[in-house]
Design an enzyme around this catalytic site. Structure first.
Site: not given
Length: 729
Positions: A318, A392, A420
């Site tokens: 990332e 993820d 998340e």
């Protein structure tokens, strides 16, 4: 004032206080009812029922602390606090042994040594609790080889009293299965928290090191109570300033607070720090100047924090810097840092969460392809930290194929505690069932029947360096985690890091009894609600193996239509691949062949649409809309029904909670009620938006009895939430 007014919603919060005050005046209760705000977590010590109190009083007459160790001291303080609250009488702390005393001591203490207890195989953190005769008196001994071990035992004794387990004839032995049990705080130096939904960072960097809040002590207490022994203070997307002198001093102040509770401090290290704060021309791990800079930095940190745990590193993922920037491998980078901390006994936790725009392969394959060729090349003090699944932290993922595929390298589990992708703080989702599902998954590597837990605890491959990390959900909110039920995820993470084979159900029951009330009329329905909660979220967000359908950036709400982002794997459309023929990501040999990264027996099951668990079907297969499912419904009908089941389950949860009002203080009852209302509303939003979108491909009617979406697809696509919490990019 009429008592019937107390049933008005307008006065629900203050009326119990009035009633309690009136009853106190009449002599029926001792003091007014106190509304709770959640700060005490599961370490509440309210008075036991009178019968339980009378039974326990003779077993806690005094506390004897054998030694000067700081951890022994705080263990004695915790027992004093807990017994004083639960039994409403404070036992003296005195050196003399008497009947009913609780004796805290190390194996080296003469009194403990004289008992000839089997302590040698408990290791540095295990403990023993035993009912024994000491100096002619019946006492309870809590003993270990180190102070933190005794502290863990003290917390266990208090847990038993809180939930009503027997305190007589005890013979309890417990040792942690994992050496490192660590919270990863994704906290930034400006006090924002990436993927944090509980306010600001609890670390007030501006006032450190001069001011250490009581909250830091209570944080350490809470961690010690569930066996967590480490904290990475800063975000994996690290700022190099965290490694400068002023911030090392701030970390040292926190380490001083945590030390008596057995909690070590770690730091996320930015790989490019030698350039950014060291003035070097590059951060090439094979550059001797770079290696020397890191050795000097490690020496500086250990001079300030002698028990510093080591570094956590996110590299070449990332956009983060890393060794691949210089044509080097992950092992080259990890080993250079490992050599820097090795003289001090430190470790390096090197994250395997890697993907890049240049890699066009299936994102689920990338970590395996980068790390498996490096197996056996990492230093002995390196752990490769692997997320539970290959994408993820999705609501459901198959276990990561790296588990069992790197037998010469210790692999550290990484779970997300903050939610998340599971509704942030407002959706009730008990993650113990997800952790258990992953840890109990059969890898069939290195041998048939091996599980993920066997790999993580080192028993499958003979590793002594083991660990589990959890991305923390803790913030500055008074209740720590943003919602009361999210505290359960912190709790179950600690318990499963201690014992990765533990059952999520009993842990949920423990938490509910300690956090609210041990009354089974409350605990049993709440546990049932908790145990089905995460499955409900999967159903209304990502059913049947769908994944990564959340909106862009903040991951709040549905966005399956997003297909215009720069990197393919940022787009939900990349993952569901819906078209006129069907839906799902083909990861069999006819597609990306990600199944080949699993053991042959596991791969064969995943690759066969008739054998795979249908909960994972669309993760591995692109399936026709009319394919018959095991229920007898078509895939399209099953998809719609599953979405609806998630919504109805949340409705059931709301009704369950509403029926428990008499067991919970008004403040916490109202807060949970309001969050459940939000969850039901957003679950319906997820269901309606997703069904509206996927119907454009399926071109089929909804199954009989399933309601039409409340709005058309354009309405859902037009919703925007640029300031949703937790997104610091």
């Amino acid at each position: 004032m009429q008592l019937s007014a107390c049933f008005s919603a307008r006065v629900r919060l203050w009326c119990p206080l009035f009633l309690a005050f009136a009853l106190a005046l009449s002599g029926l209760v001792a003091s007014p009812v106190r509304a709770e705000d959640g700060y005490d977590l599961w370490l509440r010590y309210p008075p036991l029922a009178e019968g339980a109190r009378r039974a326990a009083l003779p077993l806690a007459t005094r506390i004897v602390v054998e030694g000067e160790d700081d951890s022994l001291r705080v263990a004695g303080e915790e027992l004093t606090r807990g017994i004083g609250g639960l039994l409403q009488t404070t036992p003296p702390v005195a050196p003399q042994v008497s009947a009913g005393a609780i004796v805290l001591g190390l194996a080296s203490s003469p009194r403990i040594e004289a008992l000839d207890l089997p302590l040698s195989d408990l290791g540095p953190e295990g403990y023993l609790i035993r009912s024994v005769r000491m100096e002619g008196q019946s006492v309870t001994v809590i003993a270990a080889n180190t102070g933190p071990g005794v502290l863990y035992g003290a917390f266990e004794w208090l847990r038993r009293m809180q939930v009503g387990e027997p305190l007589t004839d005890l013979d309890v032995r417990s040792t942690p299965a994992l050496r490192l049990r660590v919270l990863n705080h994704w906290d930034n130096l400006n006090r924002t928290v990436e993927r944090g939904y509980a306010g600001q960072s609890i670390w007030d960097w501006h006032t450190l090191p001069g001011f250490t809040q009581t909250r830091y002590v209570d944080y350490a207490r809470a961690n010690a109570s569930i066996g967590i022994n480490g904290a990475v203070l800063n975000n994996v997307n690290a700022n190099a300033l965290s490694l400068t002198g002023p911030y090392i001093a701030k970390a040292a102040a926190l380490a001083d607070v945590f030390r008596p509770y057995g909690v070590r401090v770690y730091l996320s290290a930015r790989f490019s720090a030698p350039v950014e704060i060291g003035g070097l021309p590059n951060a090439d791990p094979l550059n001797p100047e770079v290696a020397a800079w890191w050795r000097a930095k490690a020496d500086e940190i250990y001079a300030a924090i002698p028990d510093f745990g080591g570094f956590l590193v996110k590299a070449n993922s990332e956009g983060q810097p890393g060794p691949q920037d210089y044509g080097r491998t992950h092992a080259d980078g990890a080993n250079m840092l490992a050599d820097a901390v090795a003289p001090h006994g430190g470790v390096v936790m090197w994250r395997a969460f890697v993907y890049s725009a240049e890699n066009t392969t299936d994102r689920a394959r990338q970590a395996y392809e980068e790390f498996v060729p490096l197996d056996g090349t990492f230093r002995d003090n390196v752990l490769v930290q692997v997320k539970n699944g290959p994408i993820d932290f999705q609501p459901r993922e198959p276990f990561h194929p790296l588990f069992g595929a790197m037998p010469r390298t210790p692999l550290m589990m990484e779970f997300q505690i903050t939610k998340e992708y599971l509704g942030f703080a407002t959706h009730l989702a008990y993650l113990g069932t997800m952790y258990e599902e992953t840890l109990q998954s059969v890898t069939d590597r290195p041998v048939a029947g091996s599980t993920v837990a066997d790999v993580v605890d080192g028993s499958a491959e003979g590793h002594g360096l083991t660990g589990m990390a959890g991305v923390a959900n803790i913030g500055s909110d008074r209740n720590w985690s943003g919602s009361h039920f999210d505290q359960a995820n912190w709790y179950v993470f600690g318990r499963m890091a201690w014992d990765p084979r533990a059952d999520a159900g009993p842990i949920a029951r423990d938490w509910a009894k300690r956090t609210f009330t041990p009354d089974p009329e409350f605990a049993e329905p709440v546990v049932e609600m908790m145990m089905g909660s995460r499955e409900a979220v999967v159903d209304y967000m990502t059913p049947l193996g769908l994944h990564h359908l959340m909106a862009t950036g903040h991951h709040y709400g549905p966005g399956p239509w997003v297909d215009d982002l720069a990197r393919p794997e940022w787009n939900p459309a990349y993952y569901h691949r819906a078209d006129a023929t069907g839906i799902g990501f083909d990861r069999t040999a006819s597609g990306s062949n990600a199944v080949a990264q699993y053991a042959p027996t596991v791969a064969a099951r995943f690759a066969d649409p008739d054998r795979i668990d249908e909960r994972d079907l669309l993760w591995f297969h692109h399936v026709a809309w009319d394919r018959p499912m095991r229920s007898g419904r078509t895939l399209w009908d099953e998809l719609v029904v599953t979405y609806g089941r998630g919504v109805s389950t949340v409705g059931d949860m709301r009704r369950t909670w509403a029926g428990l009002e008499a067991h919970v203080d008004a403040r916490r009852f109202d807060e949970v009620s309001q969050f459940l209302a939000i969850q039901e509303q957003e679950a319906k939003w997820w269901r309606d938006a997703s069904v509206s979108y996927f119907r454009t491909f399926a071109d089929r009617r909804l199954p009989a009895g399933e309601p039409e979406p409340e709005h058309d697809l354009d309405h859902y696509r037009g919703l925007s939430f640029p300031f949703a919490p937790g997104n610091t990019h």
